[in-house]
Design a protein around this motif. Sequence first.
Motif, PDB file in Angstrom:
ATOM      1  N   UNK A   1      26.923  23.241  26.760  1.00 17.72           N
ATOM      2  CA  UNK A   1      28.384  23.202  26.823  1.00 17.72           C
ATOM      3  C   UNK A   1      28.904  24.576  26.446  1.00 17.72           C
ATOM      4  N   UNK A   2      29.590  25.205  27.387  1.00 16.20           N
ATOM      5  CA  UNK A   2      30.189  26.517  27.180  1.00 16.20           C
ATOM      6  C   UNK A   2      31.642  26.329  26.793  1.00 16.20           C
ATOM      7  N   UNK A   3      32.114  27.113  25.839  1.00 16.39           N
ATOM      8  CA  UNK A   3      33.476  26.948  25.324  1.00 16.39           C
ATOM      9  C   UNK A   3      34.237  28.270  25.359  1.00 16.39           C
ATOM     10  N   UNK A   4      35.532  28.181  25.631  1.00 11.57           N
ATOM     11  CA  UNK A   4      36.406  29.342  25.573  1.00 11.57           C
ATOM     12  C   UNK A   4      37.856  28.904  25.634  1.00 11.57           C
TER      13      UNK A   4
ATOM     14  N   UNK B   1      28.219  22.860  31.525  1.00  9.49           N
ATOM     15  CA  UNK B   1      29.618  22.478  31.699  1.00  9.49           C
ATOM     16  C   UNK B   1      30.489  23.329  30.781  1.00  9.49           C
ATOM     17  N   UNK B   2      31.745  23.460  31.144  1.00 10.67           N
ATOM     18  CA  UNK B   2      32.684  24.215  30.322  1.00 10.67           C
ATOM     19  C   UNK B   2      33.748  23.314  29.729  1.00 10.67           C
ATOM     20  N   UNK B   3      34.117  23.585  28.487  1.00  7.55           N
ATOM     21  CA  UNK B   3      35.186  22.843  27.825  1.00  7.55           C
ATOM     22  C   UNK B   3      36.141  23.846  27.203  1.00  7.55           C
ATOM     23  N   UNK B   4      37.380  23.820  27.639  1.00  7.94           N
ATOM     24  CA  UNK B   4      38.390  24.719  27.091  1.00  7.94           C
ATOM     25  C   UNK B   4      38.906  24.176  25.761  1.00  7.94           C
ATOM     26  N   UNK B   5      38.842  25.003  24.721  1.00  9.25           N
ATOM     27  CA  UNK B   5      39.335  24.602  23.403  1.00  9.25           C
ATOM     28  C   UNK B   5      39.501  25.847  22.548  1.00  9.25           C
ATOM     29  N   UNK B   6      40.550  25.882  21.746  1.00 10.34           N
ATOM     30  CA  UNK B   6      40.784  26.964  20.793  1.00 10.34           C
ATOM     31  C   UNK B   6      40.230  26.518  19.447  1.00 10.34           C
TER      32      UNK B   6
END
Length: 264
Positions: free
Chosen positions: A35-38, A62-67
């Motif tokens: 899981x890639x995050x940015x 997969x990518x998950x957008x999160x601050x």
Amino acid sequence: MELGIDGNVGLVTASSSGLGKASAKALARNGVNVVVNGRDEERLAEGVEDVRDAATEGARVVGVSADISEEGEPARLVEAAVDEFGRLDHLVTSAGGPPSGAFLETDDEDWYDAYDLLVMSVVRTVREAEPHLRDGGGTIVNITSRSVKEALDSLVLSNSVRMSVVGLEKTLSEEFAPEVRVNAVLPGPHETSRIRELVEQGVERGEYDSYDDGMEDWSSGIPLECVGDPRELGDTVAFLSSNRASYINGVAVPVDGGAGASNL
């Protein structure tokens, strides 16, 4: 070297670029579903593609957008990872550095922002990930900085706040054992997009005659006479996450070409 983590699931925070992405790529190269995050949607999409390109056949990315500096976002990130893959075996925490500056140039808001970014993001993500990591005998690797061992000029926020992460890492290595191993890596300068950008800006301002001249300046004082390759930092993270490192727990590994002056 076979790391024995093929088919595992890893979550890497702040991994759409820089050393976080290098770590995500290293896990994916070793067969880990990642899981890639940015925060930035466009950069995240690019990061996901880069990690997919590095992945072995069968590994999903997969990518998950999160601050991660925002309360509630780490919980959502971990939940998304578990919902997607049904488990979580490896957590790698990464975060961009806070602004540079001297002590008298910083105010209270700078300190609180740095603490949320560098420390509370780790606290909140680990808190949510812990029960899932315990289920399968997982690992945590915290990417911090060599500044925890040796204060660097004009980096008062990083020098001060990042030390909390290493204190947390050492504490968790005892509290979570034997089910979960917890370690940290302490990078020195690596040729990430951020350093490339700084060097290119220096060339434009006339501070360097060329890109190579700028990189040589960044290498000054490093015994190996070069900045690091992000891939090698990622490989270190993957090794610490693997069965090959099954007796390594509670350590903070400098990856800085010997630049640090600390004895320990």
